[in-house]
Design a protein around this motif. Structure first.
Motif, PDB file in Angstrom:
ATOM      1  N   ALA A 261       0.839  -1.208   0.000  1.00 32.08           N
ATOM      2  CA  ALA A 261       0.000   0.000   0.000  1.00 32.08           C
ATOM      3  C   ALA A 261       0.868   1.250   0.000  1.00 32.08           C
ATOM      4  O   ALA A 261       1.784   1.402   0.802  1.00 32.08           O
ATOM      5  CB  ALA A 261      -0.931  -0.016   1.213  1.00 32.08           C
ATOM      6  N   GLY A 262       0.575   2.131  -0.910  1.00 31.86           N
ATOM      7  CA  GLY A 262       1.387   3.334  -1.078  1.00 31.86           C
ATOM      8  C   GLY A 262       2.303   3.214  -2.273  1.00 31.86           C
ATOM      9  O   GLY A 262       2.705   4.218  -2.850  1.00 31.86           O
ATOM     10  N   ALA A 263       2.640   1.977  -2.655  1.00 34.35           N
ATOM     11  CA  ALA A 263       3.483   1.754  -3.834  1.00 34.35           C
ATOM     12  C   ALA A 263       2.628   1.300  -5.003  1.00 34.35           C
ATOM     13  O   ALA A 263       2.560   1.975  -6.025  1.00 34.35           O
ATOM     14  CB  ALA A 263       4.570   0.725  -3.535  1.00 34.35           C
ATOM     15  N   ASN A 264       1.934   0.160  -4.826  1.00 31.64           N
ATOM     16  CA  ASN A 264       1.077  -0.292  -5.932  1.00 31.64           C
ATOM     17  C   ASN A 264      -0.404  -0.004  -5.681  1.00 31.64           C
ATOM     18  O   ASN A 264      -1.268  -0.493  -6.405  1.00 31.64           O
ATOM     19  CB  ASN A 264       1.344  -1.766  -6.289  1.00 31.64           C
ATOM     20  N   THR A 265      -0.670   0.800  -4.676  1.00 26.33           N
ATOM     21  CA  THR A 265      -2.018   1.349  -4.420  1.00 26.33           C
ATOM     22  C   THR A 265      -1.808   2.761  -3.881  1.00 26.33           C
ATOM     23  O   THR A 265      -0.696   3.137  -3.507  1.00 26.33           O
ATOM     24  CB  THR A 265      -2.780   0.538  -3.352  1.00 26.33           C
ATOM     25  N   PRO A 266      -2.901   3.551  -3.781  1.00 27.15           N
ATOM     26  CA  PRO A 266      -2.735   4.899  -3.214  1.00 27.15           C
ATOM     27  C   PRO A 266      -2.363   4.857  -1.725  1.00 27.15           C
ATOM     28  O   PRO A 266      -2.563   3.848  -1.050  1.00 27.15           O
ATOM     29  CB  PRO A 266      -4.128   5.529  -3.388  1.00 27.15           C
ATOM     30  N   ALA A 267      -1.852   5.976  -1.242  1.00 27.96           N
ATOM     31  CA  ALA A 267      -1.506   6.123   0.179  1.00 27.96           C
ATOM     32  C   ALA A 267      -2.779   6.422   0.977  1.00 27.96           C
ATOM     33  O   ALA A 267      -2.941   7.501   1.553  1.00 27.96           O
ATOM     34  CB  ALA A 267      -0.464   7.224   0.349  1.00 27.96           C
ATOM     35  N   SER A 268      -3.668   5.463   0.996  1.00 27.68           N
ATOM     36  CA  SER A 268      -4.973   5.602   1.652  1.00 27.68           C
ATOM     37  C   SER A 268      -5.486   4.198   1.911  1.00 27.68           C
ATOM     38  O   SER A 268      -5.465   3.356   1.007  1.00 27.68           O
ATOM     39  CB  SER A 268      -5.939   6.352   0.723  1.00 27.68           C
ATOM     40  N   THR A 269      -5.943   3.926   3.119  1.00 27.96           N
ATOM     41  CA  THR A 269      -6.438   2.565   3.395  1.00 27.96           C
ATOM     42  C   THR A 269      -7.696   2.269   2.575  1.00 27.96           C
ATOM     43  O   THR A 269      -7.809   1.201   1.986  1.00 27.96           O
ATOM     44  CB  THR A 269      -6.774   2.369   4.885  1.00 27.96           C
ATOM     45  N   VAL A 270      -8.623   3.205   2.566  1.00 30.55           N
ATOM     46  CA  VAL A 270      -9.905   2.900   1.925  1.00 30.55           C
ATOM     47  C   VAL A 270      -9.754   2.776   0.410  1.00 30.55           C
ATOM     48  O   VAL A 270     -10.366   1.895  -0.216  1.00 30.55           O
ATOM     49  CB  VAL A 270     -10.993   3.933   2.309  1.00 30.55           C
ATOM     50  N   ALA A 271      -8.916   3.608  -0.205  1.00 32.90           N
ATOM     51  CA  ALA A 271      -8.700   3.502  -1.653  1.00 32.90           C
ATOM     52  C   ALA A 271      -7.899   2.246  -1.981  1.00 32.90           C
ATOM     53  O   ALA A 271      -8.113   1.608  -3.017  1.00 32.90           O
ATOM     54  CB  ALA A 271      -8.000   4.749  -2.179  1.00 32.90           C
ATOM     55  N   THR A 272      -6.961   1.872  -1.087  1.00 33.00           N
ATOM     56  CA  THR A 272      -6.223   0.623  -1.285  1.00 33.00           C
ATOM     57  C   THR A 272      -7.185  -0.551  -1.295  1.00 33.00           C
ATOM     58  O   THR A 272      -7.101  -1.441  -2.152  1.00 33.00           O
ATOM     59  CB  THR A 272      -5.156   0.455  -0.183  1.00 33.00           C
ATOM     60  N   VAL A 273      -8.112  -0.551  -0.347  1.00 32.90           N
ATOM     61  CA  VAL A 273      -9.070  -1.653  -0.282  1.00 32.90           C
ATOM     62  C   VAL A 273      -9.979  -1.643  -1.513  1.00 32.90           C
ATOM     63  O   VAL A 273     -10.292  -2.694  -2.072  1.00 32.90           O
ATOM     64  CB  VAL A 273      -9.873  -1.608   1.030  1.00 32.90           C
TER      65      VAL A 273
ATOM     66  N   PHE B 412     -10.735  10.323  -0.259  1.00 30.17           N
ATOM     67  CA  PHE B 412     -11.103   9.145  -1.061  1.00 30.17           C
ATOM     68  C   PHE B 412     -11.196   9.483  -2.544  1.00 30.17           C
ATOM     69  O   PHE B 412     -10.641   8.773  -3.387  1.00 30.17           O
ATOM     70  CB  PHE B 412     -12.429   8.576  -0.535  1.00 30.17           C
ATOM     71  N   ASP B 413     -11.855  10.575  -2.862  1.00 32.75           N
ATOM     72  CA  ASP B 413     -12.022  10.938  -4.284  1.00 32.75           C
ATOM     73  C   ASP B 413     -10.672  11.214  -4.944  1.00 32.75           C
ATOM     74  O   ASP B 413     -10.411  10.776  -6.063  1.00 32.75           O
ATOM     75  CB  ASP B 413     -12.931  12.175  -4.419  1.00 32.75           C
ATOM     76  N   GLU B 414      -9.837  11.936  -4.200  1.00 30.43           N
ATOM     77  CA  GLU B 414      -8.503  12.249  -4.733  1.00 30.43           C
ATOM     78  C   GLU B 414      -7.692  10.960  -4.952  1.00 30.43           C
ATOM     79  O   GLU B 414      -6.982  10.806  -5.956  1.00 30.43           O
ATOM     80  CB  GLU B 414      -7.794  13.166  -3.720  1.00 30.43           C
ATOM     81  N   ALA B 415      -7.838  10.005  -4.023  1.00 30.40           N
ATOM     82  CA  ALA B 415      -7.118   8.729  -4.151  1.00 30.40           C
ATOM     83  C   ALA B 415      -7.665   7.916  -5.317  1.00 30.40           C
ATOM     84  O   ALA B 415      -6.901   7.249  -6.029  1.00 30.40           O
ATOM     85  CB  ALA B 415      -7.231   7.935  -2.841  1.00 30.40           C
ATOM     86  N   MET B 416      -8.977   7.983  -5.523  1.00 28.12           N
ATOM     87  CA  MET B 416      -9.552   7.260  -6.665  1.00 28.12           C
ATOM     88  C   MET B 416      -9.078   7.877  -7.982  1.00 28.12           C
ATOM     89  O   MET B 416      -8.844   7.155  -8.964  1.00 28.12           O
ATOM     90  CB  MET B 416     -11.090   7.247  -6.581  1.00 28.12           C
TER      91      MET B 416
END
Lengths: 508, 508
Positions: A261-273, B412-416
């Protein structure tokens, strides 16, 4: 009379060992509630975001046949990019069975996967080991045999795993044969299958057929295999190749986004999920397009990435929160889900390893994961299988197995009578309630040292890591190989010989 | 130019240190749900059993004045045994405030106790220490000063505690003066008061008055003290003596059954909770009889006892389940509750210490305890305060503080958008979302080592325990004593001098 004589000598001891069944806990039937961190609105936001990812951004399936299957199913294919309308996605995903049986060659070791069933398995895939001398080196087939024996004996491990360490003394091209044979012979618990190519997956299915019958294996899950997504949003040819073989062969597949998370997903728990949920859902739906009713497990491997060093981190706040969220999503989709339990970035079995493992695992217990990998022996972000930690983790899993059964009111009245009997200022050791219930009332660790400082000094001032290595040594002395029909054993040997004649030895 | 010159020399560095405020986290405002293991029926069964204990068995209050207070309130007194009708009990307990403010001499460090507020404090009461050389020996005032300085600096510790280690070089009869002075001078966070006699409790109140004003102290809680019940069902004269002083003096008291489950309670989690709940409720009600509205905290100290060795055990399934249940009871009674966090029976800071601490603390976080003691430094069932563990635990508490704030949908929106921007097969390091949010997205431990094996070797192959000691050494170099009015400082010295003239030195 000699000590040896009193005890009846070596043959008597051997007979006693052989006759005594190993201590074994069934799959945990969770009786405590699941912990949920998202309210209904939050859950829906993540679900919807995942569907939008698959509809609007799409996901790559890097395999021609897989793209054809998607096209046939009705997805919108642009090159390798698959755009999946939400109705198609959810209708396919809805075909996955909510619970299935994981069959062991010893039916007493079979477990359910899904629902309120929770099973624990050992670490998987480490190239390095730390065995009795605590030195880090490449793993071998002999090391793997030790891990398979100990998994067989560990009461709270519900499967043998497979490649607990990589047996680097065996050619890569033939390794899967020896890993599978080792798991089959040294333990009678369920095991895991290879995923490095479709042919290797088929070999494992064929070997399982030798043990449990070809027809049985066709119709029943006898192994679980793990396919990782190349996050973000790529399923590659190797993983898809193995998935197709297992789905068509009736075997179970974990479809696991590999999250840094943060590398291959955004630095956000909810967006990672949201992102990993899209990846898992796409693969779950794909498996159903390959074979309706295919046994699949919603997978995940979670770590966060240090924004200072780039190193993966685990056992922390965000991994806990994400596990809770993923559990909620898997229940929403009514599919079994897998997580990774006792994991750490520590190079050795020290306080960091234990903190991270425990802080990672407790949330997973409360999140109600069904198939939990890496619950014994994992260190160094998976690069080293640690023998001491294997023993220590496995015992902690017994503790969690007990916790998952929740508090019992069965003996409440009797216990209240004891309070009445003792009254103020007494103690309870002598009460009939204590005599009747002490054995199961509290978890008692054999490997934790809760004695006085003075007694601990007399016992050698050992830290827990030393006690873990000692425990492994002691356990192996008591190991008894589970019975296997000699004809089956010979058939396995013959199969390996035949396949080795066909497969060139390759170490890369 | 020399390195010294470039950085501006010693005085510049000192100025920078003095001017920079310490990093400090407020009390955790829990935003994640509480975990509850009992259904409504189970909760009611335990509640009712506790009331029956106090009605039918009764509880001993071994203090004449306390018995008179109970008689006056309407309880049925037989010798030292107090039988408390449930209506009387609940009506008194209902007078306890659900939330109160714990005032620090620096108002920025004041916290709420109760409701959704959670605060973390250091270990308390260890006769032994392991300091920089990791050798076990008796604690001293100098050791205590080190712990008080580090508690001041630890971001997630919300109070300084008090007797982190026993300063055994100070006479027992005068020790409380030096402990209290040390906590006041070396930290500006809230601290804890002595309970070993009513006179010592009064001394602490008087000393707090010198700092914060006598009138303020009369009307506001400036310290929390802990009174243990001699379970089963005995409150003794010493504890009641201190409780009366603090209740009348406006100060907060933790009323804590000291549970060795299986020894001083039945071998049953639910009956143990019924018993300790009776003890806590009786003391909460008593405090209200002494002083209506007295600030009290529903206390508990939980361990289970090995039925093999008699040793106390913690960090296990039953302690977790009992913490969940106690949290439910405290919320039912609408009083703040205290638990004990990072506790272990291990003699040293090893894997056992970390497993037990983590497996104990995570349930307490999810159970929503308000005032959590022993969250840094505890080893050997409380007999040894371990300096390395103090640093390591304190950092883990920062992690849990972050977890308690739950997942955030704010970005969340920014991460999406970032997921859309990166698409399949990319990475997220360069996205504007990552740039904007990486600092607070994931907890990053300074004391865990998640680097490569090779880098870890270059850095000295240190285990986490060594890193903990190193971190303590480094932190102390940066310590800056918080400002205290010199007149107050002198008044404290004068007070101690006066009291030492009145109190004979006694080491027992």
């Amino acid at each position: 009379m000699s000590a040896e004589g009193r005890r009846g000598g070596r043959s008597a001891r051997r007979a006693e060992r052989t006759s005594s069944a190993i201590r074994s806990l069934p799959a945990l039937r969770r009786k405590i509630p699941v912990y949920e961190v998202l309210n209904a609105e939050g859950l829906e936001m993540i679900h919807d975001a995942s569907l939008r990812i698959l509809e609007e951004i799409g996901i790559d399936f890097r395999d021609e046949e897989s793209l054809a299957i998607w096209r046939e199913a009705g997805a919108d294919i642009r090159g390798e990019r698959v755009h999946i309308p939400r109705d198609l996605l959810m209708s396919l995903a809805g075909k996955a069975p909510p619970v299935f049986t994981m069959n062991a060659r010893n039916p007493e070791r079979s477990t359910d996967v899904g629902g309120d069933s929770m099973t624990f398995g050992p670490t998987y895939g480490s190239p390095f080991v730390r065995m009795f001398d605590n030195e880090r080196r490449y793993g071998t087939l002999d090391d793997l045999a030790i891990f398979h024996k100990l998994a067989h004996m560990a009461p709270a491990l519900h499967n043998t795993g497979a490649v607990t360490c990589e047996p680097t003394d065996s050619p890569v091209s033939r390794r899967h044969l020896h890993i599978t044979a080792s798991a089959i012979r040294l333990s009678d618990k369920p095991f895991m299958g290879p995923v490095t190519s479709p042919e290797r997956a088929q070999d494992a299915i064929d070997m399982a057929g030798l043990v449990m019958g070809e027809e049985f294996v066709k119709n029943n899950a006898v192994m679980v295999s793990i396919m990782n997504c190349n996050s973000p949003l790529v399923w590659d040819e190797t993983m898809l190749g193995a998935l197709k073989v297992y789905a068509r062969g009736g075997q179970a597949s974990i479809l696991a986004p590999f999250t840094l998370a943060g590398a291959n997903t955004p630095a956000s728990t909810v967006a990672t999920v949201a992102s990993l949920n899209a990846e898992a859902l796409a693969a779950i739906a794909f498996a159903q397009a390959v074979q309706p009713g295919a046994r699949v497990i919603y997978g995940n491997f979670l770590s966060t990435v240090s924004m200072k060093s780039g190193a993966p981190m685990t056992g922390n706040s965000e991994c806990a929160l994400m596990n809770f969220m993923i559990g909620q999503l898997a229940r929403k989709y009514n599919v079994p889900w897998r997580s990774s339990g006792m994991i750490t970035g520590s190079k050795i079995m020290d306080a960091q390893a234990a903190y991270e493992s425990a802080f990672n695992m407790m949330p997973i217990l409360l999140a109600g994961a069904n198939y939990i990998m890496h619950t014994a022996g994992w260190t160094e972000a998976g690069l080293t299988a640690n023998l001491s930690k294997f023993m220590l983790d496995a015992e902690q899993m017994e503790m969690l197995h007990k916790m998952g059964q929740g508090p019992s009111f069965d003996d409440f009245d009797e216990a209240m009578d004891a309070i009445r009997e003792v009254g103020p200022a007494g103690h309870f050791f002598g009460t009939s309630h204590t005599q009747n219930h002490f054995q199961n009332a509290f978890f008692m660790s054999e490997l934790a040292d809760n004695n006085s400082f003075e007694q601990w000094e007399i016992d050698g001032s050992k830290d827990m890591t030393k006690r873990g290595f000692d425990a492994a040594e002691k356990a192996l002395k008591d190991y008894v190989q589970p019975t296997l029909d000699p004809a089956i054993d010979e058939a396995i040997t013959a199969f390996i010989t035949k396949r080795e004649e066909q497969i060139p030895a390759a170490f890369q």
